[in-house]
Design a protein around this motif. Sequence first.
Motif, PDB file in Angstrom:
ATOM      1  N   PHE A 164      45.356  43.239  38.661  1.00  0.00           N
ATOM      2  CA  PHE A 164      44.296  44.571  38.399  1.00  0.00           C
ATOM      3  C   PHE A 164      43.324  45.047  39.891  1.00  0.00           C
ATOM      4  O   PHE A 164      42.786  44.584  40.286  1.00  0.00           O
ATOM      5  CB  PHE A 164      43.484  44.573  37.359  1.00  0.00           C
ATOM      6  N   ARG A 165      43.237  46.284  39.102  1.00  0.00           N
ATOM      7  CA  ARG A 165      42.397  46.949  40.872  1.00  0.00           C
ATOM      8  C   ARG A 165      41.149  47.702  39.736  1.00  0.00           C
ATOM      9  O   ARG A 165      41.824  48.469  39.249  1.00  0.00           O
ATOM     10  CB  ARG A 165      43.308  48.538  41.490  1.00  0.00           C
ATOM     11  N   LEU A 166      40.730  47.258  40.126  1.00  0.00           N
ATOM     12  CA  LEU A 166      38.799  48.250  39.627  1.00  0.00           C
ATOM     13  C   LEU A 166      38.740  48.882  40.632  1.00  0.00           C
ATOM     14  O   LEU A 166      38.229  48.734  41.774  1.00  0.00           O
ATOM     15  CB  LEU A 166      37.658  46.625  39.170  1.00  0.00           C
ATOM     16  N   ASP A 167      38.126  50.564  40.339  1.00  0.00           N
ATOM     17  CA  ASP A 167      38.394  51.417  41.283  1.00  0.00           C
ATOM     18  C   ASP A 167      37.302  52.353  40.165  1.00  0.00           C
ATOM     19  O   ASP A 167      37.537  53.043  39.497  1.00  0.00           O
ATOM     20  CB  ASP A 167      39.073  51.916  41.588  1.00  0.00           C
ATOM     21  N   ILE A 168      36.203  52.230  40.326  1.00  0.00           N
ATOM     22  CA  ILE A 168      34.990  52.988  39.434  1.00  0.00           C
ATOM     23  C   ILE A 168      34.208  53.731  40.708  1.00  0.00           C
ATOM     24  O   ILE A 168      33.699  53.012  41.451  1.00  0.00           O
ATOM     25  CB  ILE A 168      34.411  51.906  38.230  1.00  0.00           C
ATOM     26  N   GLU A 169      34.204  54.648  40.685  1.00  0.00           N
ATOM     27  CA  GLU A 169      33.354  55.826  41.623  1.00  0.00           C
ATOM     28  C   GLU A 169      31.873  56.597  41.060  1.00  0.00           C
ATOM     29  O   GLU A 169      32.140  57.183  39.955  1.00  0.00           O
ATOM     30  CB  GLU A 169      33.455  56.587  42.142  1.00  0.00           C
ATOM     31  N   GLY A 170      30.490  55.932  41.087  1.00  0.00           N
ATOM     32  CA  GLY A 170      29.809  56.614  40.151  1.00  0.00           C
ATOM     33  C   GLY A 170      29.070  57.232  40.903  1.00  0.00           C
ATOM     34  O   GLY A 170      28.542  57.467  42.149  1.00  0.00           O
ATOM     35  N   VAL A 171      27.686  56.191  40.654  1.00  0.00           N
ATOM     36  CA  VAL A 171      26.667  56.345  41.771  1.00  0.00           C
ATOM     37  C   VAL A 171      26.588  55.972  42.340  1.00  0.00           C
ATOM     38  O   VAL A 171      26.563  56.615  43.917  1.00  0.00           O
ATOM     39  CB  VAL A 171      24.758  55.918  40.538  1.00  0.00           C
ATOM     40  N   GLU A 172      27.324  54.558  42.541  1.00  0.00           N
ATOM     41  CA  GLU A 172      28.072  53.476  43.466  1.00  0.00           C
ATOM     42  C   GLU A 172      29.442  53.981  43.701  1.00  0.00           C
ATOM     43  O   GLU A 172      30.195  53.792  42.447  1.00  0.00           O
ATOM     44  CB  GLU A 172      27.332  52.647  44.280  1.00  0.00           C
ATOM     45  N   HIS A 173      30.163  53.058  44.152  1.00  0.00           N
ATOM     46  CA  HIS A 173      30.994  53.060  44.275  1.00  0.00           C
ATOM     47  C   HIS A 173      31.629  51.805  44.682  1.00  0.00           C
ATOM     48  O   HIS A 173      31.719  50.527  45.079  1.00  0.00           O
ATOM     49  CB  HIS A 173      32.231  53.710  45.780  1.00  0.00           C
ATOM     50  N   LEU A 174      32.441  51.121  43.162  1.00  0.00           N
ATOM     51  CA  LEU A 174      33.060  49.971  42.894  1.00  0.00           C
ATOM     52  C   LEU A 174      34.349  49.761  43.396  1.00  0.00           C
ATOM     53  O   LEU A 174      35.558  50.104  42.544  1.00  0.00           O
ATOM     54  CB  LEU A 174      32.769  49.331  41.786  1.00  0.00           C
ATOM     55  N   VAL A 175      35.739  49.143  44.537  1.00  0.00           N
ATOM     56  CA  VAL A 175      36.303  48.480  43.844  1.00  0.00           C
ATOM     57  C   VAL A 175      36.323  47.279  44.149  1.00  0.00           C
ATOM     58  O   VAL A 175      36.148  46.643  45.419  1.00  0.00           O
ATOM     59  CB  VAL A 175      36.763  49.145  45.808  1.00  0.00           C
ATOM     60  N   ARG A 176      37.396  46.937  42.892  1.00  0.00           N
ATOM     61  CA  ARG A 176      37.540  45.587  43.442  1.00  0.00           C
ATOM     62  C   ARG A 176      39.187  44.868  43.096  1.00  0.00           C
ATOM     63  O   ARG A 176      39.637  46.038  41.806  1.00  0.00           O
ATOM     64  CB  ARG A 176      36.531  44.255  42.619  1.00  0.00           C
ATOM     65  N   THR A 177      39.450  43.891  42.900  1.00  0.00           N
ATOM     66  CA  THR A 177      40.934  43.270  42.266  1.00  0.00           C
ATOM     67  C   THR A 177      41.053  41.548  41.235  1.00  0.00           C
ATOM     68  O   THR A 177      39.490  41.598  41.642  1.00  0.00           O
ATOM     69  CB  THR A 177      41.446  42.861  43.691  1.00  0.00           C
ATOM     70  N   ALA A 178      41.625  42.248  40.627  1.00  0.00           N
ATOM     71  CA  ALA A 178      41.235  40.298  39.435  1.00  0.00           C
ATOM     72  C   ALA A 178      42.710  39.780  39.166  1.00  0.00           C
ATOM     73  O   ALA A 178      43.553  41.090  39.060  1.00  0.00           O
ATOM     74  CB  ALA A 178      40.387  40.848  38.454  1.00  0.00           C
ATOM     75  N   LYS A 179      42.479  38.551  39.004  1.00  0.00           N
ATOM     76  CA  LYS A 179      43.952  38.434  38.877  1.00  0.00           C
ATOM     77  C   LYS A 179      44.406  37.896  37.334  1.00  0.00           C
ATOM     78  O   LYS A 179      45.005  37.468  36.730  1.00  0.00           O
ATOM     79  CB  LYS A 179      43.911  36.999  39.778  1.00  0.00           C
ATOM     80  N   SER A 180      43.333  38.702  36.423  1.00  0.00           N
ATOM     81  CA  SER A 180      42.816  38.607  34.878  1.00  0.00           C
ATOM     82  C   SER A 180      42.307  39.473  34.410  1.00  0.00           C
ATOM     83  O   SER A 180      41.658  39.917  34.372  1.00  0.00           O
ATOM     84  CB  SER A 180      42.270  36.952  34.374  1.00  0.00           C
ATOM     85  N   ILE A 181      42.639  39.625  32.867  1.00  0.00           N
ATOM     86  CA  ILE A 181      42.150  40.550  32.190  1.00  0.00           C
ATOM     87  C   ILE A 181      40.179  39.884  31.689  1.00  0.00           C
ATOM     88  O   ILE A 181      40.028  40.780  31.652  1.00  0.00           O
ATOM     89  CB  ILE A 181      42.159  41.178  30.665  1.00  0.00           C
ATOM     90  N   VAL A 182      40.132  38.905  32.568  1.00  0.00           N
ATOM     91  CA  VAL A 182      38.932  38.356  32.142  1.00  0.00           C
ATOM     92  C   VAL A 182      37.472  39.244  32.229  1.00  0.00           C
ATOM     93  O   VAL A 182      36.399  39.851  31.904  1.00  0.00           O
ATOM     94  CB  VAL A 182      38.456  37.606  32.516  1.00  0.00           C
ATOM     95  N   PRO A 183      37.522  40.750  33.878  1.00  0.00           N
ATOM     96  CA  PRO A 183      36.874  41.504  33.303  1.00  0.00           C
ATOM     97  C   PRO A 183      36.351  42.399  31.957  1.00  0.00           C
ATOM     98  O   PRO A 183      35.400  43.256  32.134  1.00  0.00           O
ATOM     99  CB  PRO A 183      36.848  42.454  34.719  1.00  0.00           C
TER     100      PRO A 183
END
Length: 512
Positions: A164-183
Amino acid sequence: MGEKVVAGQFDLSDRQRYREKLQKCLMGLERLLVEKRFDRPKNLMGVEIELNLAGTDGMPKMLNGQVLERIASRDFQTELAMFNLEVNIAPHRLGGRVFDRLAEELRTSLAYADRKAREVDAGIVMIGILPTLGPDDLVSANLSEVDRYTLLNDQIVAARGEDFRLDIEGVEHLVRTAKSIVPEAACTSVQLHLQVTPGRFADVWNAAQVACAPQIAVGANSPFLFGHELWRESRPPLFLQSTDTRPPELQAQGVRPRTWFGERWITSAYELFAENLRFFPALLPLCDDEEPLEVVAAGGTPGLAELVLHNGTIYRWNRPVYGIADGVPHLRVENRVLPAGPTVIDVIANAAFYYGLVRSLAEESRPVWTRLPFAAAEANFDAACRHGIDARFVWPRRGRYGGTGEVDAVTLVRDELLPLASAGLDAWGVETADRDLYLGVIEERCRRRVNGASWQAATFHQALEQGLTREAALAATTRRYAELMLAGEPVHMWPVGLPEPVAPLGLGVELG
C-alpha cells in the motif's frame, strides 16, 4: 462459517456461491421494501466511539486485550489494532434531554474504562489520530487478536497484490509504503447512527452527504501522522489509501475505491446496496445457511447476512445499514466522518449539530442537493479535511438569482447552518437547554476559529519554538491533550501550549 473465518481459505466455488447469495439478499431487501415491512418511525439514534490507548509518556500501548478483560463490559469491543478500543452507547430516542443523558453515560463509561486501563499503566485517549504513532506501531504484528481482522487484512492485501502506498501532501508531505492495512487503525472515529424509514432514507442520506463538509470543518481533530503535520483531518486520505485494493492501473481506469464519498445523489436506499454489489467484489465470501427469499416468502425477517457482511467492507462516509430489532427490519444512516474527541462535550456537540442539521436539510422545500452539484459536495468535503475550520466551500446562494458561490466555512456554519440545526433539534423535540448548550459549543468554535486540530497544531509549534525536538513536541502535545481531555472543558476553551511540567496520563479525575 466460523471454521472458514479461522482458516481463511476460500476457493472459486465459495466466491460464486457468495455472489449468488448476495443477489438473493438484494432481491430479499427489495421485496421487504416493496411490501413495506420496515419499522415505523422511532426517532432512534446511536453512537459508537473508537478510542486509543497510550501510556503516561503519550506513546501508544498495545494492550487492548488486557484492558478489555478488565473492563468486562459488552459496551466495549476490540478494534483493528492492539492500541484501539470501541465503546458503543445504547440507542436513544431523539428528544428531551437526550444529549445530556448521552454525555453522562459517556463520561461514566470512559471514566470506568480509563480506571481499568490505568491498572496496566495505560490511559484512554479520545483523538482522531494519536500524534505519537510511528510506522513500527502500525504493523501486522499489532493487529488485534481477532480472526476477522487477520482475515480482512489478508483478503485486502491479496486483492491489492502489492504494498500500500501512503502519499498525503498537506502542511508537510508524507510518502510511505505499508505491507498491511494496519495504518488504517490510526483512524479513530465517531459513528452516528440514525434509524430512518425507507421513504425518508434518500433525503436523510443526501442531507448527511451535504453535512459532511461542515461537520469536518468544525470537528477536525487529526492533523498528525507518523510525525508529519498533514491535513487538519488526515483520517479520510489515510483510510482511503490504507484500504485501497486498487493498484495504480485500476485507479487509472476509474475503478471505485472501497473508502468512498460516492458519486451522485440518490432516490432510495436500495440504490446504495445495489451499487455495493455492482462495483465491489467480495472480500469475505462467507455464506450463511439462511435462504433469504424463502424467509421473506414465509413472512419472516431475513438476516441478509451476506449483504450485511459485504456492506461492512465498503467504507462509505455515510453508510446504509440494514438491521433487525425485536424481529422487525429497519434501515439506518451511519455517519462516519467525525474523528473521536476531544472531550465528551465536544463529541456530543458534534452529534447535536449533525442530528439537528440533517433533520432540517432533509425537510427543506428546496433541498440543498437539488441546488448543489454532487461533485461540489465532494470538493467541500475534501476542502474541510485539508483546511479544517479555515476551509472555504461552494454553496447555493440565497435569494432569487440562485446559483452557487464561495463561502467561508465559519460564516456558513454560524449564519446559516447553526440556525438550521437549532430548528432541526426543535423538530426532534430536544429541550431548549440541551439545544443551546451543545450548539453553543459549535458556535464558540466558530467564533474563536478553534477545533481539536487547530489546538494540536498550535501547541505542537509552540513546543518546537521552546526547543523541543519533533518527537518530544508530539509526545508533550499528546500528554497535554490527554490532561485537558480528562479535565473536560470543551476544546475551544483549552489554552494553547504546554504547562511545566506536562502532566502524565491517568489522572484520577472525571472525564468531561
